[in-house]
Scaffold this active site. Structure first.
Site, PDB file in Angstrom:
ATOM      1  N   CYS A 105       1.554  -0.831  15.642  1.00 54.42           N
ATOM      2  CA  CYS A 105       1.530  -0.699  14.183  1.00 54.42           C
ATOM      3  C   CYS A 105       0.847  -1.903  13.539  1.00 54.42           C
ATOM      4  O   CYS A 105       1.198  -3.047  13.819  1.00 54.42           O
ATOM      5  CB  CYS A 105       2.967  -0.550  13.678  1.00 54.42           C
ATOM      6  SG  CYS A 105       3.111  -0.662  11.898  1.00 54.42           S
ATOM      7  N   CYS A 113      -1.342   6.839   9.594  1.00 52.67           N
ATOM      8  CA  CYS A 113      -0.061   6.351  10.063  1.00 52.67           C
ATOM      9  C   CYS A 113      -0.214   5.081  10.897  1.00 52.67           C
ATOM     10  O   CYS A 113      -1.019   5.037  11.826  1.00 52.67           O
ATOM     11  CB  CYS A 113       0.498   7.456  10.939  1.00 52.67           C
ATOM     12  SG  CYS A 113       2.224   7.459  10.966  1.00 52.67           S
ATOM     13  N   CYS A 135       6.725  -6.729   7.484  1.00 52.35           N
ATOM     14  CA  CYS A 135       7.837  -6.143   8.246  1.00 52.35           C
ATOM     15  C   CYS A 135       8.375  -7.197   9.206  1.00 52.35           C
ATOM     16  O   CYS A 135       7.606  -7.982   9.758  1.00 52.35           O
ATOM     17  CB  CYS A 135       7.334  -4.927   9.028  1.00 52.35           C
ATOM     18  SG  CYS A 135       8.662  -3.965   9.772  1.00 52.35           S
ATOM     19  N   CYS A 170       6.445  -3.746  15.983  1.00 55.04           N
ATOM     20  CA  CYS A 170       6.054  -2.608  16.824  1.00 55.04           C
ATOM     21  C   CYS A 170       4.579  -2.821  17.178  1.00 55.04           C
ATOM     22  O   CYS A 170       3.748  -3.027  16.292  1.00 55.04           O
ATOM     23  CB  CYS A 170       6.246  -1.300  16.069  1.00 55.04           C
ATOM     24  SG  CYS A 170       7.945  -1.098  15.487  1.00 55.04           S
ATOM     25  N   GLU A 183       0.837  -1.192   0.000  1.00 51.01           N
ATOM     26  CA  GLU A 183       0.000   0.000   0.000  1.00 51.01           C
ATOM     27  C   GLU A 183       0.877   1.248   0.000  1.00 51.01           C
ATOM     28  O   GLU A 183       1.997   1.243   0.500  1.00 51.01           O
ATOM     29  CB  GLU A 183      -0.884   0.010   1.253  1.00 51.01           C
ATOM     30  CG  GLU A 183      -1.924  -1.084   1.216  1.00 51.01           C
ATOM     31  CD  GLU A 183      -2.939  -0.977   2.340  1.00 51.01           C
ATOM     32  OE1 GLU A 183      -4.133  -1.082   2.041  1.00 51.01           O
ATOM     33  OE2 GLU A 183      -2.556  -0.780   3.498  1.00 51.01           O
ATOM     34  N   SER A 225      11.323   6.541  14.689  1.00 56.31           N
ATOM     35  CA  SER A 225      10.102   6.119  15.388  1.00 56.31           C
ATOM     36  C   SER A 225      10.476   5.930  16.842  1.00 56.31           C
ATOM     37  O   SER A 225      10.943   4.860  17.223  1.00 56.31           O
ATOM     38  CB  SER A 225       9.655   4.755  14.855  1.00 56.31           C
ATOM     39  OG  SER A 225       8.849   4.879  13.755  1.00 56.31           O
ATOM     40  N   CYS A 244       3.521   8.705   0.950  1.00 60.35           N
ATOM     41  CA  CYS A 244       4.118   7.767   1.898  1.00 60.35           C
ATOM     42  C   CYS A 244       4.236   6.418   1.203  1.00 60.35           C
ATOM     43  O   CYS A 244       3.233   5.838   0.776  1.00 60.35           O
ATOM     44  CB  CYS A 244       3.204   7.679   3.123  1.00 60.35           C
ATOM     45  SG  CYS A 244       3.759   6.465   4.313  1.00 60.35           S
ATOM     46  N   ASN A 294      -3.760   5.935  15.629  1.00 63.37           N
ATOM     47  CA  ASN A 294      -4.805   5.573  14.676  1.00 63.37           C
ATOM     48  C   ASN A 294      -5.177   4.110  14.893  1.00 63.37           C
ATOM     49  O   ASN A 294      -4.364   3.225  14.628  1.00 63.37           O
ATOM     50  CB  ASN A 294      -4.301   5.773  13.245  1.00 63.37           C
ATOM     51  CG  ASN A 294      -4.010   7.239  12.964  1.00 63.37           C
ATOM     52  OD1 ASN A 294      -4.880   8.086  13.102  1.00 63.37           O
ATOM     53  ND2 ASN A 294      -2.772   7.549  12.624  1.00 63.37           N
TER      54      ASN A 294
HETATM   55  S1  SF4 Z   1       6.323   0.839  12.731  1.00 62.68           S
HETATM   56 FE1  SF4 Z   1       7.544   0.437  10.882  1.00 62.68          FE
HETATM   57  S2  SF4 Z   1       9.191  -0.928  11.634  1.00 62.68           S
HETATM   58 FE2  SF4 Z   1       7.575  -0.998  13.229  1.00 62.68          FE
HETATM   59  S3  SF4 Z   1       6.297  -2.773  12.620  1.00 62.68           S
HETATM   60 FE3  SF4 Z   1       5.380  -0.914  11.670  1.00 62.68          FE
HETATM   61  S4  SF4 Z   1       6.249  -0.913   9.589  1.00 62.68           S
HETATM   62 FE4  SF4 Z   1       7.567  -2.263  10.849  1.00 62.68          FE
END
Ligand code: SF4
Length: 396
Positions: free
Chosen positions: A145, A375, A138, A142, A118, A255, A131, A332
Protein backbone atom coordinates in the site's frame (compact mmCIF):
# COMPACT_ATOMS: atom_id res chain seq x y z
CA UNK A 1 -5.99 11.33 -20.53
CA UNK A 2 -5.98 12.93 -17.11
CA UNK A 3 -7.81 16.22 -16.74
CA UNK A 4 -6.89 18.51 -13.89
CA UNK A 5 -9.96 20.58 -13.16
CA UNK A 6 -8.77 22.69 -10.28
CA UNK A 7 -5.39 23.79 -9.14
CA UNK A 8 -4.15 26.00 -6.37
CA UNK A 9 -5.14 29.00 -8.51
CA UNK A 10 -8.78 28.16 -7.72
CA UNK A 11 -10.13 30.58 -5.10
CA UNK A 12 -9.33 29.29 -1.60
CA UNK A 13 -12.40 28.42 0.44
CA UNK A 14 -10.62 28.90 3.69
CA UNK A 15 -9.99 32.24 5.38
CA UNK A 16 -6.49 32.38 6.90
CA UNK A 17 -6.47 32.32 10.71
CA UNK A 18 -10.25 32.01 10.92
CA UNK A 19 -10.91 31.19 14.59
CA UNK A 20 -14.56 30.20 14.07
CA UNK A 21 -15.26 26.48 14.61
CA UNK A 22 -17.17 24.54 11.97
CA UNK A 23 -20.62 23.14 12.69
CA UNK A 24 -19.95 20.32 10.22
CA UNK A 25 -19.07 17.12 12.03
CA UNK A 26 -20.86 18.04 15.28
CA UNK A 27 -23.35 15.45 16.50
CA UNK A 28 -26.89 16.69 17.10
CA UNK A 29 -26.13 17.12 20.83
CA UNK A 30 -22.93 19.03 20.13
CA UNK A 31 -24.81 21.24 17.67
CA UNK A 32 -27.43 22.07 20.31
CA UNK A 33 -24.61 22.95 22.77
CA UNK A 34 -23.00 25.18 20.15
CA UNK A 35 -26.30 26.99 19.65
CA UNK A 36 -26.52 27.51 23.41
CA UNK A 37 -23.15 29.23 23.27
CA UNK A 38 -24.44 31.42 20.43
CA UNK A 39 -27.26 32.54 22.74
CA UNK A 40 -30.14 30.53 21.29
CA UNK A 41 -32.70 30.18 24.12
CA UNK A 42 -33.15 26.67 25.46
CA UNK A 43 -36.77 26.42 24.30
CA UNK A 44 -35.76 27.02 20.66
CA UNK A 45 -32.57 25.00 20.61
CA UNK A 46 -33.90 21.64 19.47
CA UNK A 47 -35.99 23.19 16.71
CA UNK A 48 -33.16 25.44 15.52
CA UNK A 49 -30.70 22.56 15.59
CA UNK A 50 -33.13 20.56 13.38
CA UNK A 51 -33.44 23.45 10.92
CA UNK A 52 -29.70 24.01 10.70
CA UNK A 53 -29.09 20.27 10.34
CA UNK A 54 -31.49 20.19 7.41
CA UNK A 55 -29.81 23.13 5.67
CA UNK A 56 -26.31 21.80 6.17
CA UNK A 57 -26.76 18.10 5.51
CA UNK A 58 -29.90 17.82 3.39
CA UNK A 59 -29.52 20.91 1.24
CA UNK A 60 -25.75 21.24 1.37
CA UNK A 61 -25.71 25.03 1.76
CA UNK A 62 -22.36 26.65 2.39
CA UNK A 63 -23.45 29.87 4.05
CA UNK A 64 -25.82 30.80 6.86
CA UNK A 65 -27.30 33.50 4.61
CA UNK A 66 -29.06 30.76 2.60
CA UNK A 67 -30.96 29.45 5.66
CA UNK A 68 -34.12 31.34 4.74
CA UNK A 69 -36.40 30.04 7.52
CA UNK A 70 -34.06 31.32 10.22
CA UNK A 71 -34.34 34.94 11.40
CA UNK A 72 -31.75 37.23 9.85
CA UNK A 73 -30.40 38.28 13.22
CA UNK A 74 -29.69 34.68 14.24
CA UNK A 75 -28.12 33.94 10.85
CA UNK A 76 -25.77 36.86 11.41
CA UNK A 77 -24.90 35.64 14.88
CA UNK A 78 -24.25 32.15 13.59
CA UNK A 79 -22.00 33.59 10.91
CA UNK A 80 -20.01 35.49 13.53
CA UNK A 81 -19.52 32.38 15.63
CA UNK A 82 -19.25 29.45 13.18
CA UNK A 83 -18.42 28.32 9.68
CA UNK A 84 -19.97 25.63 7.48
CA UNK A 85 -17.54 25.79 4.55
CA UNK A 86 -15.58 23.00 2.96
CA UNK A 87 -11.89 22.13 2.88
CA UNK A 88 -9.82 23.72 0.15
CA UNK A 89 -9.58 21.69 -3.05
CA UNK A 90 -5.97 21.62 -4.18
CA UNK A 91 -6.60 19.48 -7.25
CA UNK A 92 -9.49 17.58 -8.75
CA UNK A 93 -8.47 15.04 -11.37
CA UNK A 94 -10.70 13.02 -13.64
CA UNK A 95 -9.44 9.72 -14.99
CA UNK A 96 -10.22 8.57 -18.52
CA UNK A 97 -12.61 6.03 -16.94
CA UNK A 98 -14.56 8.74 -15.09
CA UNK A 99 -12.96 8.14 -11.67
CA UNK A 100 -12.35 11.41 -9.82
CA UNK A 101 -9.69 12.09 -7.25
CA UNK A 102 -9.57 15.15 -5.04
CA UNK A 103 -6.61 16.34 -3.04
CA UNK A 104 -7.98 18.36 -0.14
CA UNK A 105 -6.11 20.78 2.05
CA UNK A 106 -7.47 20.86 5.58
CA UNK A 107 -7.90 23.92 7.78
CA UNK A 108 -4.95 24.43 10.17
CA UNK A 109 -4.90 22.04 13.11
CA UNK A 110 -4.09 23.14 16.66
CA UNK A 111 -0.42 23.33 15.71
CA UNK A 112 -1.13 25.53 12.74
CA UNK A 113 -0.21 22.83 10.22
CA UNK A 114 -2.37 22.36 7.12
CA UNK A 115 -2.39 18.76 5.99
CA UNK A 116 -3.68 17.12 2.86
CA UNK A 117 -5.80 14.04 2.21
CA UNK A 118 -7.14 12.34 -0.87
CA UNK A 119 -10.55 10.92 -1.69
CA UNK A 120 -11.82 9.15 -4.78
CA UNK A 121 -15.20 8.82 -6.51
CA UNK A 122 -15.77 5.74 -8.66
CA UNK A 123 -18.87 5.85 -10.88
CA UNK A 124 -20.20 2.49 -12.06
CA UNK A 125 -23.33 1.45 -13.94
CA UNK A 126 -25.33 0.55 -10.84
CA UNK A 127 -23.63 2.60 -8.14
CA UNK A 128 -21.31 5.47 -7.34
CA UNK A 129 -18.79 4.79 -4.60
CA UNK A 130 -16.94 7.44 -2.67
CA UNK A 131 -13.75 6.25 -1.00
CA UNK A 132 -12.79 8.52 1.90
CA UNK A 133 -9.83 8.79 4.25
CA UNK A 134 -9.85 8.57 8.03
CA UNK A 135 -6.25 9.59 8.82
CA UNK A 136 -3.48 11.67 7.28
CA UNK A 137 -0.96 8.92 6.55
CA UNK A 138 -1.19 5.64 8.45
CA UNK A 139 0.54 3.99 11.42
CA UNK A 140 0.42 0.64 9.69
CA UNK A 141 2.89 -0.31 7.02
CA UNK A 142 1.10 -2.74 4.73
CA UNK A 143 3.82 -3.38 2.19
CA UNK A 144 1.57 -3.37 -0.92
CA UNK A 145 0.00 0.00 0.00
CA UNK A 146 1.33 3.40 -1.03
CA UNK A 147 -0.27 5.15 1.97
CA UNK A 148 1.69 2.76 4.19
CA UNK A 149 4.90 4.52 3.13
CA UNK A 150 3.60 7.78 4.63
CA UNK A 151 3.91 7.95 8.41
CA UNK A 152 0.82 8.77 10.42
CA UNK A 153 0.55 12.52 10.65
CA UNK A 154 -2.69 12.68 12.58
CA UNK A 155 -6.25 11.42 12.86
CA UNK A 156 -8.90 13.28 10.91
CA UNK A 157 -11.61 14.96 12.95
CA UNK A 158 -15.28 14.06 12.46
CA UNK A 159 -15.55 17.41 10.66
CA UNK A 160 -12.84 16.46 8.19
CA UNK A 161 -14.36 13.04 7.52
CA UNK A 162 -17.91 14.34 6.96
CA UNK A 163 -16.61 17.30 4.92
CA UNK A 164 -15.09 14.84 2.42
CA UNK A 165 -18.55 13.44 1.69
CA UNK A 166 -19.99 16.95 1.40
CA UNK A 167 -17.21 18.17 -0.89
CA UNK A 168 -17.69 15.16 -3.15
CA UNK A 169 -21.45 15.82 -3.27
CA UNK A 170 -20.69 19.41 -4.34
CA UNK A 171 -18.26 18.11 -6.97
CA UNK A 172 -20.54 15.55 -8.62
CA UNK A 173 -23.68 17.69 -8.10
CA UNK A 174 -25.40 15.23 -5.82
CA UNK A 175 -27.47 17.49 -3.55
CA UNK A 176 -31.26 17.11 -3.90
CA UNK A 177 -31.56 20.53 -5.60
CA UNK A 178 -28.91 19.50 -8.17
CA UNK A 179 -30.69 16.23 -8.84
CA UNK A 180 -34.08 17.98 -9.22
CA UNK A 181 -32.56 20.35 -11.78
CA UNK A 182 -30.83 17.51 -13.65
CA UNK A 183 -32.68 16.54 -16.84
CA UNK A 184 -31.07 13.07 -16.71
CA UNK A 185 -30.92 12.24 -13.02
CA UNK A 186 -28.92 9.17 -11.97
CA UNK A 187 -30.53 5.83 -11.22
CA UNK A 188 -31.94 5.82 -7.70
CA UNK A 189 -31.71 9.62 -7.52
CA UNK A 190 -28.12 9.93 -6.31
CA UNK A 191 -24.62 9.88 -7.71
CA UNK A 192 -22.95 8.87 -4.45
CA UNK A 193 -24.79 5.71 -3.43
CA UNK A 194 -22.04 4.11 -1.33
CA UNK A 195 -19.26 5.29 0.94
CA UNK A 196 -16.23 3.19 1.77
CA UNK A 197 -13.68 4.00 4.45
CA UNK A 198 -10.84 2.57 2.39
CA UNK A 199 -8.79 5.66 1.62
CA UNK A 200 -5.85 6.77 3.70
CA UNK A 201 -5.60 5.43 7.24
CA UNK A 202 -6.92 2.72 9.54
CA UNK A 203 -10.44 3.80 10.59
CA UNK A 204 -10.47 1.70 13.77
CA UNK A 205 -7.46 3.66 15.07
CA UNK A 206 -9.65 6.77 14.84
CA UNK A 207 -12.72 5.12 16.31
CA UNK A 208 -14.61 8.00 17.95
CA UNK A 209 -14.30 10.43 15.07
CA UNK A 210 -15.23 7.77 12.52
CA UNK A 211 -18.21 6.78 14.67
CA UNK A 212 -19.51 10.37 14.93
CA UNK A 213 -18.90 11.00 11.25
CA UNK A 214 -20.78 7.87 10.15
CA UNK A 215 -23.65 8.76 12.48
CA UNK A 216 -23.94 12.08 10.68
CA UNK A 217 -23.55 10.68 7.16
CA UNK A 218 -26.25 8.06 7.81
CA UNK A 219 -28.70 10.40 9.60
CA UNK A 220 -32.06 10.08 7.82
CA UNK A 221 -32.70 13.83 7.96
CA UNK A 222 -29.43 14.76 6.30
CA UNK A 223 -27.13 13.02 3.86
CA UNK A 224 -29.13 9.91 4.65
CA UNK A 225 -26.87 7.16 3.37
CA UNK A 226 -27.95 3.89 4.91
CA UNK A 227 -25.31 2.12 7.03
CA UNK A 228 -25.78 -0.84 4.70
CA UNK A 229 -24.24 1.33 2.03
CA UNK A 230 -21.27 2.35 4.14
CA UNK A 231 -18.34 -0.04 4.46
CA UNK A 232 -15.60 0.31 7.00
CA UNK A 233 -12.42 -1.41 5.93
CA UNK A 234 -9.93 -2.51 8.57
CA UNK A 235 -6.56 -4.16 8.30
CA UNK A 236 -7.60 -6.25 11.31
CA UNK A 237 -7.63 -4.28 14.56
CA UNK A 238 -9.21 -7.26 16.32
CA UNK A 239 -10.11 -5.71 19.72
CA UNK A 240 -12.11 -2.93 18.02
CA UNK A 241 -14.10 -5.15 15.62
CA UNK A 242 -16.92 -6.09 18.05
CA UNK A 243 -17.21 -2.43 19.11
CA UNK A 244 -17.32 -1.33 15.50
CA UNK A 245 -20.24 -3.68 14.89
CA UNK A 246 -22.11 -2.60 17.99
CA UNK A 247 -21.42 1.14 17.93
CA UNK A 248 -20.75 2.12 14.31
CA UNK A 249 -22.91 -0.56 12.68
CA UNK A 250 -21.73 -0.21 9.09
CA UNK A 251 -20.78 -3.04 6.78
CA UNK A 252 -17.33 -4.47 7.42
CA UNK A 253 -14.45 -5.20 5.07
CA UNK A 254 -11.23 -6.92 6.06
CA UNK A 255 -7.93 -6.34 4.28
CA UNK A 256 -6.93 -10.00 4.33
CA UNK A 257 -4.50 -10.48 1.43
CA UNK A 258 -2.77 -13.57 2.84
CA UNK A 259 -3.88 -17.08 3.80
CA UNK A 260 -1.02 -18.01 6.13
CA UNK A 261 0.40 -15.97 8.99
CA UNK A 262 3.78 -16.17 7.32
CA UNK A 263 2.58 -14.37 4.18
CA UNK A 264 0.19 -12.02 5.96
CA UNK A 265 2.87 -10.98 8.47
CA UNK A 266 4.80 -9.60 5.48
CA UNK A 267 1.87 -7.97 3.68
CA UNK A 268 -0.06 -6.62 6.68
CA UNK A 269 2.45 -6.44 9.56
CA UNK A 270 -0.41 -5.88 12.04
CA UNK A 271 -0.97 -9.62 11.58
CA UNK A 272 1.96 -10.26 13.95
CA UNK A 273 -0.14 -8.71 16.70
CA UNK A 274 -3.53 -10.08 15.62
CA UNK A 275 -2.99 -13.27 13.60
CA UNK A 276 -5.46 -14.70 11.09
CA UNK A 277 -7.13 -17.07 13.55
CA UNK A 278 -8.00 -14.27 16.00
CA UNK A 279 -9.08 -11.99 13.17
CA UNK A 280 -11.49 -14.52 11.71
CA UNK A 281 -12.85 -15.40 15.16
CA UNK A 282 -13.75 -11.71 15.60
CA UNK A 283 -15.36 -11.71 12.14
CA UNK A 284 -17.49 -14.74 12.99
CA UNK A 285 -18.90 -12.81 15.94
CA UNK A 286 -19.52 -9.56 14.02
CA UNK A 287 -23.01 -8.39 15.06
CA UNK A 288 -25.79 -8.81 12.53
CA UNK A 289 -23.81 -11.07 10.23
CA UNK A 290 -26.05 -12.89 7.74
CA UNK A 291 -26.19 -13.76 4.07
CA UNK A 292 -27.77 -10.38 3.45
CA UNK A 293 -25.05 -8.72 5.55
CA UNK A 294 -21.80 -10.30 4.53
CA UNK A 295 -18.25 -9.33 5.36
CA UNK A 296 -16.10 -8.37 2.39
CA UNK A 297 -12.61 -9.84 2.38
CA UNK A 298 -10.19 -7.88 0.26
CA UNK A 299 -7.46 -9.79 -1.42
CA UNK A 300 -4.84 -8.01 -3.50
CA UNK A 301 -3.38 -10.22 -6.23
CA UNK A 302 0.43 -10.15 -6.03
CA UNK A 303 2.45 -12.11 -8.55
CA UNK A 304 4.17 -15.11 -7.00
CA UNK A 305 3.33 -13.98 -3.45
CA UNK A 306 -0.27 -14.94 -2.63
CA UNK A 307 -1.84 -15.97 -5.93
CA UNK A 308 -1.38 -19.75 -6.23
CA UNK A 309 -4.26 -22.26 -6.45
CA UNK A 310 -3.16 -23.48 -2.98
CA UNK A 311 -3.72 -19.96 -1.65
CA UNK A 312 -7.21 -19.93 -3.17
CA UNK A 313 -8.05 -23.28 -1.58
CA UNK A 314 -6.71 -22.17 1.79
CA UNK A 315 -8.74 -18.97 1.55
CA UNK A 316 -11.93 -20.93 1.00
CA UNK A 317 -11.18 -23.15 4.01
CA UNK A 318 -10.36 -20.20 6.24
CA UNK A 319 -13.63 -18.43 5.51
CA UNK A 320 -15.83 -21.51 5.95
CA UNK A 321 -18.95 -20.59 7.87
CA UNK A 322 -18.55 -16.81 7.50
CA UNK A 323 -21.13 -15.08 5.28
CA UNK A 324 -18.52 -13.53 3.04
CA UNK A 325 -17.78 -11.87 -0.25
CA UNK A 326 -14.24 -11.90 -1.59
CA UNK A 327 -12.97 -8.91 -3.53
CA UNK A 328 -10.01 -9.83 -5.68
CA UNK A 329 -8.01 -6.69 -6.37
CA UNK A 330 -5.46 -6.70 -9.16
CA UNK A 331 -2.45 -4.96 -7.61
CA UNK A 332 -2.20 -1.30 -8.55
CA UNK A 333 1.46 -0.36 -8.84
CA UNK A 334 3.01 2.79 -7.37
CA UNK A 335 6.52 4.26 -7.57
CA UNK A 336 9.07 2.22 -5.63
CA UNK A 337 6.89 -0.82 -4.95
CA UNK A 338 8.49 -4.27 -4.71
CA UNK A 339 5.37 -6.05 -6.06
CA UNK A 340 3.87 -6.86 -9.43
CA UNK A 341 0.28 -7.61 -10.31
CA UNK A 342 -0.56 -11.29 -10.90
CA UNK A 343 -1.12 -12.34 -14.52
CA UNK A 344 -4.72 -12.25 -15.69
CA UNK A 345 -4.86 -16.04 -16.16
CA UNK A 346 -3.68 -16.54 -12.59
CA UNK A 347 -6.34 -14.16 -11.28
CA UNK A 348 -9.02 -15.98 -13.26
CA UNK A 349 -7.88 -19.37 -12.01
CA UNK A 350 -7.91 -18.05 -8.43
CA UNK A 351 -11.40 -16.55 -8.88
CA UNK A 352 -12.70 -19.81 -10.32
CA UNK A 353 -11.66 -21.81 -7.24
CA UNK A 354 -13.23 -19.26 -4.93
CA UNK A 355 -16.42 -19.06 -7.03
CA UNK A 356 -16.78 -22.83 -7.17
CA UNK A 357 -16.71 -22.89 -3.38
CA UNK A 358 -19.80 -20.69 -3.43
CA UNK A 359 -18.32 -17.27 -2.73
CA UNK A 360 -19.09 -14.28 -4.86
CA UNK A 361 -15.65 -13.09 -5.85
CA UNK A 362 -15.78 -10.18 -8.24
CA UNK A 363 -12.42 -9.16 -9.62
CA UNK A 364 -12.31 -5.45 -9.01
CA UNK A 365 -11.59 -3.70 -12.29
CA UNK A 366 -8.74 -1.30 -11.66
CA UNK A 367 -10.15 2.23 -11.72
CA UNK A 368 -8.37 5.53 -11.93
CA UNK A 369 -4.86 4.04 -12.25
CA UNK A 370 -3.84 6.88 -14.59
CA UNK A 371 -4.38 9.42 -11.82
CA UNK A 372 -3.01 7.18 -9.01
CA UNK A 373 -6.52 6.93 -7.59
CA UNK A 374 -6.78 3.16 -7.56
CA UNK A 375 -6.94 1.00 -4.48
CA UNK A 376 -3.76 1.25 -2.39
CA UNK A 377 -2.30 4.13 -4.40
CA UNK A 378 -3.33 7.09 -2.26
CA UNK A 379 -0.72 9.19 -0.57
CA UNK A 380 -0.39 12.90 0.22
CA UNK A 381 2.70 14.99 0.69
CA UNK A 382 1.83 15.73 4.34
CA UNK A 383 4.65 14.60 6.56
CA UNK A 384 4.81 14.04 10.26
CA UNK A 385 5.92 17.29 11.73
CA UNK A 386 9.13 17.06 13.74
CA UNK A 387 9.29 18.42 17.28
CA UNK A 388 11.69 21.16 16.18
CA UNK A 389 9.41 22.34 13.37
CA UNK A 390 6.43 22.23 15.68
CA UNK A 391 8.17 24.48 18.20
CA UNK A 392 9.08 26.87 15.39
CA UNK A 393 5.45 26.95 14.25
CA UNK A 394 4.18 27.49 17.78
CA UNK A 395 6.59 30.37 18.25
CA UNK A 396 4.87 32.24 15.38
S1 SF4 B 1 -3.75 -0.75 3.58
FE1 SF4 B 1 -4.83 0.67 4.95
S2 SF4 B 1 -4.02 0.13 7.00
FE2 SF4 B 1 -2.55 -0.76 5.52
S3 SF4 B 1 -1.00 0.88 5.26
FE3 SF4 B 1 -2.57 1.17 3.64
S4 SF4 B 1 -3.95 2.72 4.52
FE4 SF4 B 1 -2.77 1.83 6.24
Amino acid sequence: MTTILNTLEAPPRYIPNDPRPSLIGMTRDALADALAKAGVPEKQRRMRAGQIWHWIYHRGVQSFAEMSNIAKELRQRLDEEFVIGRPEIVTEQVSNDGTRKWLLKLAPDERGARHEVEMVYIPEADRGTLCISSQVGCTLTCTFCHTGTQKLVRNLTANEIVAQVMTARDGVKDWPSDIEANPTPPLGGRYITNVVLMGMGEPLYNFDNVKDAMEIVSDGEGISLSKRRITLSTSGVVPEIPRAGAEIGTMLAISLHGTTDEIRDKLVPLNKKYPIKELLAACRKYPGLSNARRITFEYVMLKGVNDSPEDAKRLVKLLAGIPAKINLIPFNPWPGTQYECSDWDTIERFAEIVNKAGYASPVRTPRGRDIMAACGQLKSESQKIRAKERLALEAH
